[in-house]
Scaffold this motif. Structure first.
Motif, PDB file in Angstrom:
ATOM      1  N   LEU A 122       7.577  -3.210  -7.585  1.00 20.43           N
ATOM      2  CA  LEU A 122       7.528  -4.509  -7.274  1.00 20.43           C
ATOM      3  C   LEU A 122       6.514  -3.993  -5.803  1.00 20.43           C
ATOM      4  N   GLY A 123       6.444  -3.712  -4.689  1.00 18.89           N
ATOM      5  CA  GLY A 123       5.702  -3.309  -4.083  1.00 18.89           C
ATOM      6  C   GLY A 123       4.154  -2.448  -4.919  1.00 18.89           C
ATOM      7  N   ALA A 124       4.607  -2.483  -6.123  1.00 23.26           N
ATOM      8  CA  ALA A 124       2.826  -1.373  -6.622  1.00 23.26           C
ATOM      9  C   ALA A 124       2.186  -3.151  -6.832  1.00 23.26           C
ATOM     10  N   ALA A 125       3.065  -3.763  -7.745  1.00 29.78           N
ATOM     11  CA  ALA A 125       2.794  -5.567  -8.572  1.00 29.78           C
ATOM     12  C   ALA A 125       1.907  -5.947  -7.402  1.00 29.78           C
ATOM     13  N   ALA A 126       3.069  -6.226  -6.562  1.00 30.04           N
ATOM     14  CA  ALA A 126       2.032  -6.858  -5.010  1.00 30.04           C
ATOM     15  C   ALA A 126       1.107  -6.456  -5.245  1.00 30.04           C
ATOM     16  N   ALA A 127       0.815  -4.935  -4.437  1.00 33.44           N
ATOM     17  CA  ALA A 127      -0.767  -4.507  -3.995  1.00 33.44           C
ATOM     18  C   ALA A 127      -1.604  -4.773  -5.405  1.00 33.44           C
ATOM     19  N   LYS A 128      -0.943  -4.462  -6.104  1.00 25.51           N
ATOM     20  CA  LYS A 128      -2.520  -5.102  -7.181  1.00 25.51           C
ATOM     21  C   LYS A 128      -2.570  -6.860  -7.406  1.00 25.51           C
ATOM     22  N   ARG A 129      -1.437  -7.396  -7.186  1.00 23.89           N
ATOM     23  CA  ARG A 129      -2.180  -8.520  -6.996  1.00 23.89           C
ATOM     24  C   ARG A 129      -3.049  -9.306  -5.671  1.00 23.89           C
ATOM     25  N   MET A 130      -2.742  -8.602  -4.318  1.00 22.09           N
ATOM     26  CA  MET A 130      -3.497  -8.573  -3.618  1.00 22.09           C
ATOM     27  C   MET A 130      -4.967  -8.015  -3.384  1.00 22.09           C
ATOM     28  N   ASN A 131      -4.880  -7.035  -3.904  1.00 20.90           N
ATOM     29  CA  ASN A 131      -6.108  -6.498  -4.065  1.00 20.90           C
ATOM     30  C   ASN A 131      -7.503  -7.377  -4.948  1.00 20.90           C
ATOM     31  N   LYS A 132      -5.774  -8.404  -6.120  1.00 19.37           N
ATOM     32  CA  LYS A 132      -7.125  -9.317  -6.682  1.00 19.37           C
ATOM     33  C   LYS A 132      -7.579 -10.304  -6.128  1.00 19.37           C
ATOM     34  N   ALA A 133      -6.843 -10.747  -5.417  1.00 14.79           N
ATOM     35  CA  ALA A 133      -6.840 -11.889  -4.867  1.00 14.79           C
ATOM     36  C   ALA A 133      -8.032 -11.787  -3.728  1.00 14.79           C
ATOM     37  N   SER A 134      -7.982 -10.449  -2.812  1.00 15.89           N
ATOM     38  CA  SER A 134      -8.945  -9.959  -1.721  1.00 15.89           C
ATOM     39  C   SER A 134     -10.538 -10.015  -2.735  1.00 15.89           C
ATOM     40  N   ARG A 158       5.470   5.760  -0.918  1.00 17.52           N
ATOM     41  CA  ARG A 158       6.946   5.269   0.316  1.00 17.52           C
ATOM     42  C   ARG A 158       7.277   4.566   0.360  1.00 17.52           C
ATOM     43  N   ILE A 159       7.952   4.809   1.227  1.00 18.87           N
ATOM     44  CA  ILE A 159       9.053   3.592   1.875  1.00 18.87           C
ATOM     45  C   ILE A 159       9.297   3.332   3.298  1.00 18.87           C
ATOM     46  N   TYR A 160       9.103   2.444   3.688  1.00 19.50           N
ATOM     47  CA  TYR A 160       9.310   3.337   5.429  1.00 19.50           C
ATOM     48  C   TYR A 160      10.487   1.769   5.666  1.00 19.50           C
ATOM     49  N   MET A 161      11.508   1.349   4.355  1.00 21.02           N
ATOM     50  CA  MET A 161      12.290   0.529   5.054  1.00 21.02           C
ATOM     51  C   MET A 161      13.604   0.895   4.914  1.00 21.02           C
ATOM     52  N   PRO A 162      14.230   0.605   5.432  1.00 19.72           N
ATOM     53  CA  PRO A 162      15.421   1.500   5.791  1.00 19.72           C
ATOM     54  C   PRO A 162      16.722   1.021   4.714  1.00 19.72           C
ATOM     55  N   SER A 163      16.710   1.965   3.748  1.00 19.68           N
ATOM     56  CA  SER A 163      17.780   1.727   2.356  1.00 19.68           C
ATOM     57  C   SER A 163      18.475   0.624   2.238  1.00 19.68           C
ATOM     58  N   GLU A 164      19.010   0.191   3.085  1.00 20.78           N
ATOM     59  CA  GLU A 164      20.415  -0.226   4.056  1.00 20.78           C
ATOM     60  C   GLU A 164      19.810  -1.843   3.148  1.00 20.78           C
ATOM     61  N   ARG A 194       0.891  -1.513   0.362  1.00 27.36           N
ATOM     62  CA  ARG A 194      -0.105  -0.139  -0.203  1.00 27.36           C
ATOM     63  C   ARG A 194       0.816   1.389   0.471  1.00 27.36           C
ATOM     64  N   ASP A 195       1.787   1.474   0.671  1.00 25.87           N
ATOM     65  CA  ASP A 195       3.519   2.356   0.878  1.00 25.87           C
ATOM     66  C   ASP A 195       3.785   2.413  -1.085  1.00 25.87           C
ATOM     67  N   ALA A 196       3.750   1.523  -0.836  1.00 25.13           N
ATOM     68  CA  ALA A 196       4.202   1.683  -2.612  1.00 25.13           C
ATOM     69  C   ALA A 196       3.344   2.440  -3.141  1.00 25.13           C
ATOM     70  N   LEU A 197       2.264   1.788  -3.363  1.00 27.64           N
ATOM     71  CA  LEU A 197       1.560   2.883  -4.328  1.00 27.64           C
ATOM     72  C   LEU A 197       0.998   4.675  -3.412  1.00 27.64           C
ATOM     73  N   LYS A 198       1.546   4.479  -2.587  1.00 27.97           N
ATOM     74  CA  LYS A 198       1.888   5.783  -2.672  1.00 27.97           C
ATOM     75  C   LYS A 198       2.892   6.410  -2.371  1.00 27.97           C
TER      76      LYS A 198
END
Length: 85
Positions: free
Chosen positions: A56-68, A35-41, A29-33
């Motif tokens: 990758l996060g946006a693609a995952a969000a789309k798949r999760m929405n489809k599954a939901s 936003r990254i809250y993961m340490p860059s390291e 969800r953050d990737a769609l906006k």
């Protein structure tokens, strides 16, 4: 409640799995906006750039929405689940 060692281990595994799914959903969800809250390291460690990580996060969000949506449509308002008490 549960008290057996095996049951507690199963419960812990289920709870851990659900929490990991929650983390993945939040990251997607953050990737769609953008936003990254993961340490860059961390994503640098796996040779991901921020734009790649976001894609990758946006693609995952789309798949999760489809599954939901698929799961939601599989349950009708007349579906009942018997839960032992």
């Amino acid at each position: 409640g549960i008290s057996g060692t095996t049951e507690v281990a199963y419960s812990d595994s289920i709870c851990t799995g659900l929490q990991l799914v929650n983390f993945c959903q939040d990251m997607a969800r953050d990737a769609l906006k953008d936003r990254i809250y993961m340490p860059s390291e961390l994503y640098s460690k796996y040779q991901l750039t921020a734009p790649t990580f976001l894609a990758l996060g946006a693609a995952a969000a789309k798949r999760m929405n489809k599954a939901s949506t698929a799961m939601d449509s599989s349950f009708s308002s007349t579906t009942t689940i018997d839960v032992p008490t």
